[in-house]
Write a protein that holds these residues in place. Structure first.
Motif, mmCIF file in Angstrom:
data_model
loop_
_atom_site.group_PDB
_atom_site.id
_atom_site.type_symbol
_atom_site.label_atom_id
_atom_site.label_comp_id
_atom_site.label_asym_id
_atom_site.label_seq_id
_atom_site.Cartn_x
_atom_site.Cartn_y
_atom_site.Cartn_z
ATOM 1 N N LEU A 222 4.087 10.576 -4.013
ATOM 2 C CA LEU A 222 3.918 10.259 -2.600
ATOM 3 C C LEU A 222 5.196 9.725 -1.965
ATOM 4 C CD1 LEU A 222 2.178 9.671 -0.027
ATOM 5 C CD2 LEU A 222 1.699 7.429 -1.034
ATOM 6 N N MET A 223 5.872 8.802 -2.653
ATOM 7 C CA MET A 223 7.048 8.177 -2.061
ATOM 8 C C MET A 223 8.212 9.147 -1.910
ATOM 9 S SD MET A 223 5.930 5.235 -1.356
ATOM 10 C CE MET A 223 7.458 4.466 -0.805
ATOM 11 N N GLN A 224 8.298 10.146 -2.788
ATOM 12 C CA GLN A 224 9.373 11.131 -2.705
ATOM 13 C C GLN A 224 9.021 12.281 -1.755
ATOM 14 O OE1 GLN A 224 8.248 9.958 -5.811
ATOM 15 N NE2 GLN A 224 9.922 8.476 -5.757
ATOM 16 N N TYR A 225 7.760 12.663 -1.733
ATOM 17 C CA TYR A 225 7.348 13.815 -0.932
ATOM 18 C C TYR A 225 6.091 13.468 -0.123
ATOM 19 C CZ TYR A 225 10.464 16.115 -4.237
ATOM 20 O OH TYR A 225 11.547 16.460 -4.995
ATOM 21 N N PRO A 226 6.252 12.651 0.908
ATOM 22 C CA PRO A 226 5.087 12.276 1.725
ATOM 23 C C PRO A 226 4.634 13.443 2.594
ATOM 24 C CG PRO A 226 7.095 11.464 2.733
ATOM 25 C CD PRO A 226 7.490 12.032 1.397
ATOM 26 N N PRO A 227 3.415 13.388 3.107
ATOM 27 C CA PRO A 227 2.963 14.420 4.042
ATOM 28 C C PRO A 227 3.922 14.520 5.232
ATOM 29 C CG PRO A 227 1.123 13.098 3.321
ATOM 30 C CD PRO A 227 2.352 12.423 2.792
ATOM 31 N N GLU A 228 4.020 15.695 5.807
ATOM 32 C CA GLU A 228 4.968 15.966 6.881
ATOM 33 C C GLU A 228 4.802 14.983 8.036
ATOM 34 O OE1 GLU A 228 6.602 19.855 9.374
ATOM 35 O OE2 GLU A 228 4.666 19.926 8.343
ATOM 36 N N HIS A 229 5.932 14.488 8.513
ATOM 37 C CA HIS A 229 6.010 13.583 9.674
ATOM 38 C C HIS A 229 5.433 12.193 9.405
ATOM 39 C CE1 HIS A 229 7.254 17.106 11.834
ATOM 40 N NE2 HIS A 229 6.054 17.665 11.786
ATOM 41 N N SER A 230 5.130 11.875 8.158
ATOM 42 C CA SER A 230 4.558 10.566 7.852
ATOM 43 C C SER A 230 5.558 9.696 7.099
ATOM 44 C CB SER A 230 3.274 10.712 7.035
ATOM 45 O OG SER A 230 3.564 11.174 5.733
ATOM 46 N N ILE A 231 5.301 8.393 7.135
ATOM 47 C CA ILE A 231 6.121 7.409 6.431
ATOM 48 C C ILE A 231 5.279 6.821 5.302
ATOM 49 C CG2 ILE A 231 7.342 5.210 6.617
ATOM 50 C CD1 ILE A 231 7.908 5.903 9.538
ATOM 51 N N PRO A 232 5.724 6.969 4.036
ATOM 52 C CA PRO A 232 4.933 6.451 2.914
ATOM 53 C C PRO A 232 5.254 4.991 2.617
ATOM 54 C CG PRO A 232 6.830 7.596 2.053
ATOM 55 C CD PRO A 232 6.926 7.677 3.564
ATOM 56 N N ALA A 233 4.331 4.321 1.971
ATOM 57 C CA ALA A 233 4.551 2.936 1.557
ATOM 58 C C ALA A 233 3.735 2.666 0.305
ATOM 59 C CB ALA A 233 4.150 1.970 2.673
ATOM 60 N N GLU A 234 4.266 1.815 -0.558
ATOM 61 C CA GLU A 234 3.576 1.485 -1.812
ATOM 62 C C GLU A 234 4.056 0.129 -2.305
ATOM 63 O OE1 GLU A 234 2.750 3.742 -6.015
ATOM 64 O OE2 GLU A 234 4.810 3.739 -5.268
ATOM 65 N N ASN A 235 3.135 -0.673 -2.821
ATOM 66 C CA ASN A 235 3.527 -1.915 -3.467
ATOM 67 C C ASN A 235 2.451 -2.319 -4.455
ATOM 68 O OD1 ASN A 235 5.284 -4.010 -4.009
ATOM 69 N ND2 ASN A 235 5.577 -4.517 -1.840
ATOM 70 N N SER A 236 2.877 -2.990 -5.519
ATOM 71 C CA SER A 236 1.966 -3.472 -6.556
ATOM 72 C C SER A 236 2.281 -4.912 -6.875
ATOM 73 C CB SER A 236 2.105 -2.637 -7.840
ATOM 74 O OG SER A 236 1.700 -1.303 -7.625
ATOM 75 N N TRP A 237 1.235 -5.689 -7.166
ATOM 76 C CA TRP A 237 1.397 -7.093 -7.496
ATOM 77 C C TRP A 237 0.520 -7.436 -8.698
ATOM 78 C CZ3 TRP A 237 -0.022 -5.182 -2.735
ATOM 79 C CH2 TRP A 237 0.922 -5.287 -1.707
ATOM 80 N N ARG A 238 1.081 -8.204 -9.622
ATOM 81 C CA ARG A 238 0.277 -8.722 -10.724
ATOM 82 C C ARG A 238 -0.498 -9.928 -10.220
ATOM 83 N NH1 ARG A 238 0.956 -12.610 -14.531
ATOM 84 N NH2 ARG A 238 3.151 -12.942 -13.966
ATOM 85 N N ILE A 239 -1.819 -9.902 -10.356
ATOM 86 C CA ILE A 239 -2.655 -10.956 -9.777
ATOM 87 C C ILE A 239 -3.439 -11.734 -10.843
ATOM 88 C CG2 ILE A 239 -2.868 -9.819 -7.552
ATOM 89 C CD1 ILE A 239 -5.630 -8.818 -8.439
ATOM 90 N N GLY A 240 -3.063 -11.547 -12.103
ATOM 91 C CA GLY A 240 -3.734 -12.282 -13.166
ATOM 92 C C GLY A 240 -3.928 -11.415 -14.389
ATOM 93 N N SER A 241 -4.893 -11.795 -15.206
ATOM 94 C CA SER A 241 -5.162 -11.036 -16.421
ATOM 95 C C SER A 241 -6.610 -11.234 -16.834
ATOM 96 C CB SER A 241 -4.222 -11.453 -17.555
ATOM 97 O OG SER A 241 -4.405 -12.826 -17.860
ATOM 98 N N GLY A 242 -7.098 -10.308 -17.651
ATOM 99 C CA GLY A 242 -8.415 -10.440 -18.227
ATOM 100 C C GLY A 242 -9.532 -9.784 -17.435
ATOM 101 N N GLU A 243 -10.641 -9.565 -18.129
ATOM 102 C CA GLU A 243 -11.773 -8.866 -17.529
ATOM 103 C C GLU A 243 -12.392 -9.640 -16.371
ATOM 104 O OE1 GLU A 243 -15.947 -6.659 -18.840
ATOM 105 O OE2 GLU A 243 -14.806 -7.825 -20.312
ATOM 106 N N GLU A 244 -12.474 -10.945 -16.494
ATOM 107 C CA GLU A 244 -13.101 -11.727 -15.424
ATOM 108 C C GLU A 244 -12.345 -11.576 -14.114
ATOM 109 O OE1 GLU A 244 -14.453 -16.329 -14.394
ATOM 110 O OE2 GLU A 244 -13.706 -15.813 -16.398
ATOM 111 N N ARG A 245 -11.012 -11.655 -14.166
ATOM 112 C CA ARG A 245 -10.219 -11.473 -12.955
ATOM 113 C C ARG A 245 -10.389 -10.059 -12.410
ATOM 114 N NH1 ARG A 245 -5.779 -13.712 -10.464
ATOM 115 N NH2 ARG A 245 -6.866 -15.634 -11.002
ATOM 116 N N PHE A 246 -10.406 -9.075 -13.306
ATOM 117 C CA PHE A 246 -10.574 -7.686 -12.877
ATOM 118 C C PHE A 246 -11.905 -7.482 -12.157
ATOM 119 C CE2 PHE A 246 -12.389 -3.497 -14.128
ATOM 120 C CZ PHE A 246 -11.607 -2.696 -13.302
#
Length: 217
Positions: free
Chosen positions: A24-48
């Motif tokens: 997506l970030m390299q080849y976004p749909p025509e005339h569009s601006i792509p964006a992406e971000n990821s954050w680690r928000i914890g660990s374990g099944e309970e948090r998930f």
């Protein structure tokens, strides 16, 4: 796994499912601006599990200051649509229906084919839009959904929200991907406004899902 999407022809853009595309970030749909971000928000099944539940009950949108209106589940009859695999490729329609869940206020949880309106402002700019839930994913280690614009917005495109519980590290990550094409005259004239609007939305979504977060990936 529960996946499904809308009937074709109900959104205002062509590249349906493109937020699932690895490039997506390299080849976004025509005339569009792509964006992406990821954050680690914890660990374990309970948090998930807790984060997934929050995501599917619209916490990212509501706590980001957006008001939900006219939330409507997909019609029970005639609904098939197209589904997408993890790489963004269309697969056979999924007709399985799950029991609809509701939050304490009576608002339906995110479900395939649902339509809604959002109202609000982001960094002084409009965040109003009519949206459709393009797809929903509920897997043992991934929960998420995709929203597509139907109309009434200054941009057209998609947002994808995913919570991943990584098997190799036990970490839980929250990822938002999007592409926006200008729909209003102002945004076509000043494309930088799209990036500004998107940065603020991403920051609000993160604060909504995880008040304590680490450095973006």
């Amino acid at each position: 796994m529960r996946r499904g999407t809308f009937r074709e022809g109900t959104v205002d853009y062509a590249a349906v499912g493109a937020t699932h595309a690895p490039d997506l970030m390299q080849y976004p749909p025509e005339h569009s601006i792509p964006a992406e971000n990821s954050w680690r928000i914890g660990s374990g099944e309970e948090r998930f599990r807790a984060t997934g539940e929050a995501l599917l009950s619209w916490t990212a949108q509501r706590a980001a200051g957006l008001e939900l209106e006219d939330v409507r589940p997909a019609a029970a009859t005639g609904y098939t649509g197209v589904s997408f695999d993890a790489e963004g490729a269309p697969i056979a329609p999924n007709k399985a229906q799950s029991e609809q869940r509701f939050d304490a206020g009576g608002t339906p949880f995110v479900a395939p084919g649902m339509t809604l309106k959002v109202r609000g402002r982001v960094a002084g700019m409009s965040a109003d839009a009519e949206l459709r839930v393009i797809s929903v994913t509920e897997e043992p280690r991934r929960i998420g959904f995709v929203l597509g614009t139907v109309g009434g917005s200054v941009v057209s495109g998609e947002e994808a929200f995913d919570v991943d519980w990584r098997e190799d590290s036990d970490e839980v990550w929250f990822t938002v991907r999007a592409f926006d094409a200008p729909a209003s005259v102002l945004y076509r004239t000043v494309p930088a406004l799209i990036k500004r609007r998107r940065r603020e939305l991403f920051a609000r979504y993160l604060r909504a899902i995880s008040p304590m977060y680490t450095t973006p990936h």
